[in-house]
Scaffold this active site. Structure first.
Site, PDB file in Angstrom:
ATOM      1  N   GLU A 268       9.382   4.571   8.304  1.00 20.86           N
ATOM      2  CA  GLU A 268       8.505   4.074   7.242  1.00 20.86           C
ATOM      3  C   GLU A 268       7.164   4.755   7.284  1.00 20.86           C
ATOM      4  O   GLU A 268       6.879   5.573   8.148  1.00 20.86           O
ATOM      5  CB  GLU A 268       8.405   2.552   7.223  1.00 20.86           C
TER       6      GLU A 268
ATOM      7  N   LYS B 193       6.091  -8.520  11.340  1.00 19.19           N
ATOM      8  CA  LYS B 193       4.736  -8.156  10.895  1.00 19.19           C
ATOM      9  C   LYS B 193       3.736  -8.604  11.956  1.00 19.19           C
ATOM     10  O   LYS B 193       3.223  -9.717  11.917  1.00 19.19           O
ATOM     11  CB  LYS B 193       4.450  -8.778   9.522  1.00 19.19           C
TER      12      LYS B 193
HETATM   13  C1  LIG Z   1       3.443  -5.409   5.295  1.00 23.67           C
HETATM   14  C2  LIG Z   1       4.155  -4.163   5.645  1.00 23.67           C
HETATM   15  C3  LIG Z   1       4.916  -3.427   4.721  1.00 23.67           C
HETATM   16  C4  LIG Z   1       4.977  -3.797   3.257  1.00 23.67           C
HETATM   17  O1  LIG Z   1       5.621  -4.995   3.034  1.00 23.67           O
HETATM   18  P1  LIG Z   1       5.420  -5.758   1.646  1.00 23.67           P
HETATM   19  O2  LIG Z   1       6.128  -7.042   1.834  1.00 23.67           O
HETATM   20  O3  LIG Z   1       6.038  -4.913   0.604  1.00 23.67           O
HETATM   21  O4  LIG Z   1       3.958  -5.902   1.447  1.00 23.67           O
HETATM   22  C5  LIG Z   1       5.601  -2.310   5.169  1.00 23.67           C
HETATM   23  N1  LIG Z   1       5.540  -1.920   6.443  1.00 23.67           N
HETATM   24  C6  LIG Z   1       4.801  -2.568   7.365  1.00 23.67           C
HETATM   25  C7  LIG Z   1       4.773  -2.072   8.749  1.00 23.67           C
HETATM   26  C8  LIG Z   1       4.099  -3.712   6.999  1.00 23.67           C
HETATM   27  O5  LIG Z   1       3.375  -4.351   7.917  1.00 23.67           O
END
Ligand SMILES: *Cc1c(COP(=O)(O)O)cnc(C)c1O
Length: 340
Positions: free
Chosen positions: A221, A185
């Site tokens: 995604e 992240k």
């Molecule tokens: C934060 C995020 C998500 C979602 O993750 P959660 O833990 O479900 O909030 C999905 N994809 C990306 C690229 C993210 O940064």
């Protein structure tokens, strides 16, 4: 701002100042004391590695006021684990899980009056972030880091509510590289996605559904959210090393199993969208946002998923079950909530 002046039901997903945030700095080989501050600013060296070489990682989780009046933080430990992986990915100093959890609990408690009431549909969004702060001109990891956790009361991610929206596929941009930083992240992944996201929005789409960056054959995604679909009564979601392991998706996979659904984490070729009965993006912000239609901008092909324009029954059930756990309306059988 006074919390009693907030219009809980009409909050947007935006920044609202609160009373305090908490901070901790890693210096001389150790994490220092946890500090509370009312300042919304950071005093940062202009040569900090976060500013030049992107040493920045973050998390996103939520706290809720439950039906019983108690405060619940959803999947705190999972977020603590994930930011450690992100830190390792960018060669940053991992924040120990105990410090992470302690700071999140502290900032939520200190801003208790900003936690939206039960029934408002709003929640307290928690944003932990870590940055490299050492002054560097050469490319090298920082030796000092600041970890901050702030909160903001937020409304539902989509004003329209739990309603299917259209998303698009385009091959003009990738968010991440095949062996890149997609599984962490990292702010930089978002920087790389802004142009595509703005283009999608300008064409009337709520998000971009990215294809795998190596072959551009499989679904990856959905911008800042994971993707899942329901096919022949199975929950299917992409297996890929260029996507962020979403904790919402992980929770849905468990709930799907609880509901007796088979769960498949595997490559999903884009053409398979012709055979799915439901699809949704999922993440902390929106929980689940159902997909009406996926439009492939390069081929002109349109995959119509929600034929009646309504969220599908499985997506709706998953969404309701997850919300019920977060709000303390049902038994937390998997131990996902931290009650303050
Ligand atoms: C934060 C995020 C998500 C979602 O993750 P959660 O833990 O479900 O909030 C999905 N994809 C990306 C690229 C993210 O940064």
């Amino acid at each position: 701002m006074k919390s009693n002046e907030l219009d809980w039901a009409n909050l947007s997903f935006g920044y609202v100042p609160t009373d305090v945030n908490v901070r901790c700095t890693f210096r001389d080989g150790q994490w220092g004391p946890i500090e509370e501050t009312a300042s919304e600013h950071i005093n940062l060296h202009m040569a900090a590695t976060a500013l030049h070489y992107g040493q920045e990682i973050f998390e996103g989780l939520k706290a809720f006021r439950g039906k019983d009046g108690k405060i619940r933080i959803f999947r705190l430990e999972e977020n603590a684990k994930r930011i450690i992986e992100s830190a390792k990915g960018l060669m940053m100093e991992p924040v120990p899980a105990e410090i992470f959890c302690e700071m999140v609990k502290r900032v939520v408690k200190a801003n208790e009056r900003f936690i939206p009431p039960y029934g408002s549909g709003a929640s307290l969004y928690i944003r932990p972030l870590e940055i490299g702060i050492s002054a560097r001109v050469g490319v090298k990891p920082s030796s000092e880091y600041t970890f901050i956790v702030f909160v903001s009361p937020v409304g539902p991610y989509f004003k329209e509510g739990f309603k299917p929206t259209n998303i698009c596929v385009m091959r003009e941009f990738d968010r991440v590289a095949p062996k890149g930083t997609g599984r962490w992240k990292v702010g930089g992944n978002y920087a790389a996605s802004i142009a595509a996201g703005e283009k999608a929005h300008s064409l009337g789409y709520s998000a971009v559904l990215y294809l795998d960056p190596r072959e551009k054959k499989y679904l990856d995604e959905c911008g800042p959210a994971n993707f899942f679909a329901i096919k022949d009564g199975k929950y299917i979601t992409p297996a890929s090393d260029s996507i962020l392991p979403s904790i919402t998706n992980k929770s849905f996979m468990q709930l799907a199993r609880d509901m007796g659904l088979e769960v498949e984490e595997r490559h999903i070729p884009i053409e398979e969208l012709d055979y799915v009965s439901e699809a949704a993006a999922c993440g902390t912000a929106a929980v689940a946002s159902p997909v009406a239609e996926v439009d492939d901008l390069d081929t002109g092909k349109k995959y119509i998923i929600a034929k009646d324009g309504k969220p599908g029954p499985v997506t709706t059930e998953l969404y309701n079950r997850l919300r019920a756990i977060q709000l303390g309306e049902t038994e937390d059988i998997h131990g996902w909530n931290t009650i303050l």
